[in-house]
Design an enzyme around this catalytic site. Structure first.
Site, PDB file in Angstrom:
ATOM      1  N   HIS A 355      -1.680   8.666  -7.193  1.00 52.99           N
ATOM      2  CA  HIS A 355      -1.306   7.513  -6.669  1.00 52.99           C
ATOM      3  C   HIS A 355      -2.141   6.738  -6.207  1.00 52.99           C
ATOM      4  O   HIS A 355      -2.246   5.216  -6.262  1.00 52.99           O
ATOM      5  CB  HIS A 355      -0.186   8.002  -5.448  1.00 52.99           C
ATOM      6  CG  HIS A 355       0.567   6.591  -5.040  1.00 52.99           C
ATOM      7  ND1 HIS A 355       0.179   5.600  -3.912  1.00 52.99           N
ATOM      8  CD2 HIS A 355       1.568   5.794  -5.639  1.00 52.99           C
ATOM      9  CE1 HIS A 355       0.872   4.885  -3.757  1.00 52.99           C
ATOM     10  NE2 HIS A 355       2.054   4.987  -4.881  1.00 52.99           N
ATOM     11  N   CYS A 356      -3.222   7.155  -5.614  1.00 54.70           N
ATOM     12  CA  CYS A 356      -4.508   6.633  -5.113  1.00 54.70           C
ATOM     13  C   CYS A 356      -5.306   5.639  -6.380  1.00 54.70           C
ATOM     14  O   CYS A 356      -6.138   4.799  -6.030  1.00 54.70           O
ATOM     15  CB  CYS A 356      -5.423   7.442  -4.424  1.00 54.70           C
ATOM     16  SG  CYS A 356      -4.772   8.313  -3.172  1.00 54.70           S
ATOM     17  N   ILE A 357      -5.209   6.334  -7.482  1.00 59.68           N
ATOM     18  CA  ILE A 357      -5.909   5.822  -8.491  1.00 59.68           C
ATOM     19  C   ILE A 357      -5.373   4.646  -9.433  1.00 59.68           C
ATOM     20  O   ILE A 357      -5.569   4.275 -10.482  1.00 59.68           O
ATOM     21  CB  ILE A 357      -6.637   6.616  -9.300  1.00 59.68           C
ATOM     22  CG1 ILE A 357      -5.681   7.613 -10.270  1.00 59.68           C
ATOM     23  CG2 ILE A 357      -7.773   7.552  -8.410  1.00 59.68           C
ATOM     24  CD1 ILE A 357      -6.376   8.602 -11.174  1.00 59.68           C
TER      25      ILE A 357
END
Ligand code: KQY
Length: 365
Positions: A355-357
């Site tokens: 999700h963070c990338i």
């Protein structure tokens, strides 16, 4: 053309849609800094390619790559994934990319948050971060979407919405004095209403244990659909994550969303606990101004850190003991989507996960 507007989305009739609403595509960045990614970032690059390839089975993917790495990346990224030259300080598109907002006429715009590398000079993860702070603006240029330059520090990983007026955040991150020290809880709620078009803010306490973002909500809990939340969970009362997840569970069960509904909360097993090995830590170069990596440190692994694509969910595989149970739970939670597991450990070693990338571009009408 992308205009910079001096208004705010809610006042203009725009709001942040949920991640599970249809997308036009997904943006990512290419990892390369050797003081965050081990072995010159090569294993992380393989992991990012696997994530991009998995998402590209569902929707178009664009990866921003620094000039020096462009040709190497082009040789390794499948041809159906678009690469554009884009400078950045690291590769967390969720946090440095725009948060897209939509109106009822099928138009999209982007919120360009102020970015300070998760805490600036007070506990932030690296310096400088000036290239990162320009990424959202550049993405909006490529997307030909108008830009709102927010007046507050925020990251995309610190917010989750249900698309129906509810925002989920953690106190650990959003109220951290290293983000917006002069703003109170009530003032921050007002800011989120203005920038995201939400109505109700649900506050969780701390994020996942030892999460170096100061507890981003996207590693702890997320909306699966309106009224339904997934929460990372352990039954081990001796684990420091137990108290954190238990507190979140109680707050979520007490909450009412923007439509007045109670939430159904589903537990996803916590992997591990996972720790960085000596070999992994040795592969990360150290330098002043960047967070050092130490062997044995507890990693903030979580299956909640997945990406919801058109027709699919791309989930980090983190621990053979728990991967199967997590995937089964997600299959039950997302009956209309294909659940695809992709190895997530290399991304976790850098401090985040799928999700963070990633950053979704909502569908234009
Ligand atoms: O979790 C995220 N959204 C970003 C993680 C940043 C880690 C930097 N080392």
């Amino acid at each position: 053309m992308s205009r910079t507007l001096n208004t705010a989305p809610a006042a203009d009739g725009f709001r942040m849609p949920a991640e599970f609403a249809p997308h036009d595509g997904c943006w990512m960045l290419w990892p390369e800094r050797p003081d965050n990614w081990r072995d010159g970032a090569r294993p992380a690059q393989d992991a990012f390619v696997a994530v991009a390839t998995a998402i590209a089975a569902f929707e178009p993917v664009t990866i921003g790559v620094g000039a020096a790495q462009f040709e190497f990346a082009r040789a390794r990224v499948p041809a159906h994934i678009r690469l554009v030259e884009l400078s950045s300080n690291d590769s967390w598109m969720r946090d440095v990319g725009p948060t897209f907002v939509v109106n009822g006429r099928g138009e999209i715009r982007g919120v360009d948050w102020r970015f300070n590398a998760w805490g600036g000079l007070d506990g932030g993860l690296y310096f400088p971060w000036d290239a990162d702070d320009l990424v959202a603006r550049k993405v909006l240029e490529v997307e030909r979407a108008d830009r709102y330059r927010a007046t507050i520090v925020n990251e995309g990983g610190a917010i989750h919405v249900d698309g129906e007026g509810t925002l989920l955040v953690t106190e650990e991150c959003v109220l951290n004095p290293n983000r917006n020290p002069t703003l109170s809880r009530a003032q921050l709620e007002a800011e989120f209403r203005a920038w995201l078009g939400v109505h109700t803010v649900l506050w969780l306490g701390e994020g996942v244990f030892n999460d170096e973002t100061d507890g981003h909500v996207d590693n702890l809990a997320c909306f699966v659909r309106p009224g339904v939340v997934a929460l990372t969970w352990t039954d081990n009362r001796r684990d420091p994550q137990y108290r954190i997840s238990r507190d979140a569970w109680e707050r979520l069960n007490d909450a009412r969303d923007a439509r007045g509904r109670r939430l159904a909360v589903h537990k996803l097993p916590m992997p591990g606990p996972l720790r960085m090995s000596a070999r992994e830590a040795r592969g990360v170069l150290t330098r002043d101004g960047a967070k050092a990596r130490r062997a044995g440190v507890r990693l903030a692994g979580s299956y909640v850190n997945f990406y919801i694509a058109n027709g699919g969910v791309v989930v980090p595989l983190l621990d053979p003991h728990t991967d199967g149970a997590a995937l089964r739970k997600l299959r039950a939670l997302f009956p209309g989507r294909r659940i695809v597991g992709v190895p997530g450990r290399e991304i976790l070693l850098g401090g985040g996960n799928i999700h963070c990338i990633t950053q979704q571009v909502p569908a234009r009408g």
